[in-house]
Motif scaffolding. Structure first.
Motif, PDB file in Angstrom:
ATOM      1  N   SER A  22      -9.530   0.421  -0.076  1.00  0.00           N
ATOM      2  CA  SER A  22      -9.399  -0.955   0.963  1.00  0.00           C
ATOM      3  C   SER A  22     -10.407  -0.865   2.554  1.00  0.00           C
ATOM      4  O   SER A  22     -10.365   0.167   3.174  1.00  0.00           O
ATOM      5  CB  SER A  22      -7.933  -1.361   1.128  1.00  0.00           C
ATOM      6  N   SER A  49       0.070   4.871  -3.945  1.00  0.00           N
ATOM      7  CA  SER A  49      -0.164   3.608  -3.382  1.00  0.00           C
ATOM      8  C   SER A  49       0.439   3.668  -5.120  1.00  0.00           C
ATOM      9  O   SER A  49       0.917   2.855  -5.460  1.00  0.00           O
ATOM     10  CB  SER A  49      -0.950   2.928  -3.073  1.00  0.00           C
ATOM     11  N   GLU A  76      -0.008  -0.743   0.763  1.00  0.00           N
ATOM     12  CA  GLU A  76      -1.140  -1.736  -0.110  1.00  0.00           C
ATOM     13  C   GLU A  76      -0.188  -1.371  -2.081  1.00  0.00           C
ATOM     14  O   GLU A  76      -0.041  -2.663  -2.049  1.00  0.00           O
ATOM     15  CB  GLU A  76      -1.896  -1.056  -0.244  1.00  0.00           C
ATOM     16  N   ARG A  79       2.110  -4.607  -2.936  1.00  0.00           N
ATOM     17  CA  ARG A  79       1.404  -5.647  -3.243  1.00  0.00           C
ATOM     18  C   ARG A  79       1.376  -6.928  -2.738  1.00  0.00           C
ATOM     19  O   ARG A  79       2.076  -7.928  -2.735  1.00  0.00           O
ATOM     20  CB  ARG A  79       0.987  -5.809  -4.718  1.00  0.00           C
ATOM     21  N   THR A 108      -0.273  -9.587   5.129  1.00  0.00           N
ATOM     22  CA  THR A 108       0.940  -9.818   4.355  1.00  0.00           C
ATOM     23  C   THR A 108       2.511 -10.789   4.024  1.00  0.00           C
ATOM     24  O   THR A 108       2.979 -10.643   5.059  1.00  0.00           O
ATOM     25  CB  THR A 108       1.443  -8.130   4.121  1.00  0.00           C
TER      26      THR A 108
END
Length: 214
Positions: A22, A49, A76, A79, A108
């Protein structure tokens, strides 16, 4: 020939993972390396992840020393849910992690906590059976200290992951008697003998051990 093929396979996997990072991970990696702090491989970060997804983790602890890429990879993986606690005893590391968390807190829904403390002091204060996944990196002293607390901290069938188990390849060299290399050899023996976990060693990144609470 076999060794060459394995090296090529590692390079192939690393290149693909690096290309899939990312923009956040790219920025974090660049900032850390510019500050002179080496980071984990892209393939290992991608696996960490995915480990969040595989374990269904909602509560994660990241123990490390300036382990920014690993911490963001775990974030990440969550989520936009759950909670992530980053523990770093170094002044440089905790400052960098707090800067990253501050930059991401509006992007987030994951609850973020960055703690500047020694694992021997902080982990015993945490509630028992509250954590699904723990990831350990950085100084050799982090590894055994965290493993000692893991059976109490982890939920049923919780998972703990240790990175850099091969000590940047030093464990593969019998002549290497560096401090972390020696510590990793001893720790690997300790982990494999631990009857509270089922574990395996993988060659991902600079070596990763994965252990599941029995």
């Amino acid at each position: 020939m076999q060794h060459t093929n394995h090296a090529k396979a590692w390079e192939f996997a690393e290149d693909r993972a690096f290309a899939r990072q990312s923009q956040t991970l790219i920025r974090v990696r660049a900032a850390a390396e510019q500050a002179g702090v080496p980071q984990t491989s892209a393939a290992q970060a991608e696996l960490l992840s995915l480990m969040v997804t595989l374990t269904g983790a909602q509560s994660v602890i990241a123990v490390g020393t300036c382990s920014l890429v690993e911490t963001v990879a775990l974030l990440e993986g969550l989520r936009d849910g759950g909670q992530l606690t980053a523990v770093d005893s170094s002044a440089q590391g905790i400052t960098m992690i707090r800067d990253v968390f501050h930059a991401l807190e509006d992007e987030t829904q994951t609850s973020l906590r960055a703690v500047n403390a020694d694992v021997n002091v902080f982990l015993p204060r945490l509630n028992a059976n509250d954590y699904d996944l723990i990831v350990v990196a950085g100084d050799a002293a982090n590894y055994q200290a965290t493993l000692d607390q893991a059976p109490r901290l982890l939920s049923e069938r919780g998972t703990i992951v240790f990175t850099d188990m091969l000590s940047q390849g030093g464990v593969l060299d019998a002549a290497d008697r560096g401090e972390k290399t020696v510590a990793m050899r001893a720790f690997l023996e300790s982990l494999e003998a631990n009857e509270e976990f089922d574990s395996t060693l993988t060659p991902d990144g600079t070596g990763m051990a994965i252990a599941v609470k029995r």
